[in-house]
Design an enzyme around this catalytic site. Sequence first.
Site, mmCIF file in Angstrom:
data_model
loop_
_atom_site.group_PDB
_atom_site.id
_atom_site.type_symbol
_atom_site.label_atom_id
_atom_site.label_comp_id
_atom_site.label_asym_id
_atom_site.label_seq_id
_atom_site.Cartn_x
_atom_site.Cartn_y
_atom_site.Cartn_z
ATOM 1 N N LEU A 1 0.810 -1.216 0.000
ATOM 2 C CA LEU A 1 0.000 0.000 0.000
ATOM 3 C C LEU A 1 0.845 1.267 0.000
ATOM 4 O O LEU A 1 0.412 2.310 -0.473
ATOM 5 C CB LEU A 1 -0.918 0.014 1.228
ATOM 6 C CG LEU A 1 -2.065 -0.998 1.227
ATOM 7 C CD1 LEU A 1 -2.735 -1.030 2.597
ATOM 8 C CD2 LEU A 1 -3.072 -0.667 0.142
ATOM 9 N N ALA B 1 1.484 -9.590 4.202
ATOM 10 C CA ALA B 1 0.638 -8.441 4.548
ATOM 11 C C ALA B 1 -0.483 -8.806 5.518
ATOM 12 O O ALA B 1 -1.063 -9.888 5.448
ATOM 13 C CB ALA B 1 0.033 -7.844 3.280
ATOM 14 N N TYR C 1 -7.340 -12.053 14.900
ATOM 15 C CA TYR C 1 -6.086 -12.182 14.151
ATOM 16 C C TYR C 1 -5.687 -13.651 14.024
ATOM 17 O O TYR C 1 -5.371 -14.141 12.935
ATOM 18 C CB TYR C 1 -5.000 -11.384 14.874
ATOM 19 C CG TYR C 1 -3.651 -11.357 14.203
ATOM 20 C CD1 TYR C 1 -3.356 -10.394 13.243
ATOM 21 C CD2 TYR C 1 -2.663 -12.254 14.571
ATOM 22 C CE1 TYR C 1 -2.098 -10.344 12.644
ATOM 23 C CE2 TYR C 1 -1.405 -12.218 13.989
ATOM 24 C CZ TYR C 1 -1.127 -11.258 13.029
ATOM 25 O OH TYR C 1 0.119 -11.212 12.452
ATOM 26 N N ILE D 1 4.335 -1.760 30.361
ATOM 27 C CA ILE D 1 4.194 -3.213 30.328
ATOM 28 C C ILE D 1 2.774 -3.563 30.748
ATOM 29 O O ILE D 1 2.277 -3.093 31.783
ATOM 30 C CB ILE D 1 5.206 -3.883 31.276
ATOM 31 C CG1 ILE D 1 6.630 -3.701 30.735
ATOM 32 C CG2 ILE D 1 4.887 -5.369 31.447
ATOM 33 C CD1 ILE D 1 7.706 -4.255 31.652
#
Length: 305
Positions: free
Chosen positions: A32, A71, A139, A198
Amino acid sequence: MKVLVVGGCGFIGSHLIDELIEHGASVSVLDLKPERFRTPLAGVQYIQGAISNISLLRKALSGIDAVIHLASSTVPATSNLDPARDLDDNLIGMVRMLELMREVGVGKIIYLSSGGTVYGLPEADFIEETHPNNPLSSYGIVKLAAEKYLHMYHKLYGIEYVALRASNPYGPRQGNTGIQGIIGTFLWKTATGQALEIWGDGSVVRDYIHIRDLVTLCLQSLKLHHCGVFNAGSGQGTSVNEIVQLISQVTGKNLTPNYQPSRSYDVPYSVLSIKRAAQLLHWQPKISLVAGIEETWDWINKQQL
């Protein structure tokens, strides 16, 4: 060999195209936007656009021998914010690309999967490829579904594939957005005097792989004729607190992180078994964590901070 690298202008892709060129491949890149840390390389064909652009993708695949697909529009920390978009961008786009590969006759694909998120909560100290798959993020679900489509297209149409379940890659040219890549993020923040944050108490253990070790595995996967999924990690676990200690050691700076509430999708321990890649792809990681952090720190200090 003519290779199309999808996402070739990113952190991993930039190192991969270096090695492909070094090994004599003809390289095209579909991305992109251009690389962030350097200008376009001579001899590389850059195509700007998304895999959702069917006509552009068909043109990019023309005359190609193999695809390396790196990607993704999401990371584990962002994918659950809009799972439907994650699915549309990253799985449907992948399936469309496989259809076009079949149409134009591209016979091989290397796919960057995920060595942490596809497994979910570990049931063993060292996670093998046969470990149950119960992702806790969109994901991971999308990565796992993409692997299943790769298997389907191999069985039905003969497309060779390798899905590399990468752990946590790090090294020079890793960005400083803080969204993904704890080593790069912490080193950039240390260089610019920012506090380290963290999530949780720092006891979370992960497997970290240097970018050149991962790229070497990609090339081995491209050369050999083994199909399937392979873990891509160091085979060693390091806690977030230990990462901070190593960075303090390498940089000579006294670091005091700010601890934030833990996140629900962060599994406490994830270390990959890399026996399968060693046996079938004749690969072993070579760069130690401390040496990799030293190299990355040196590179960051040469940038305009």
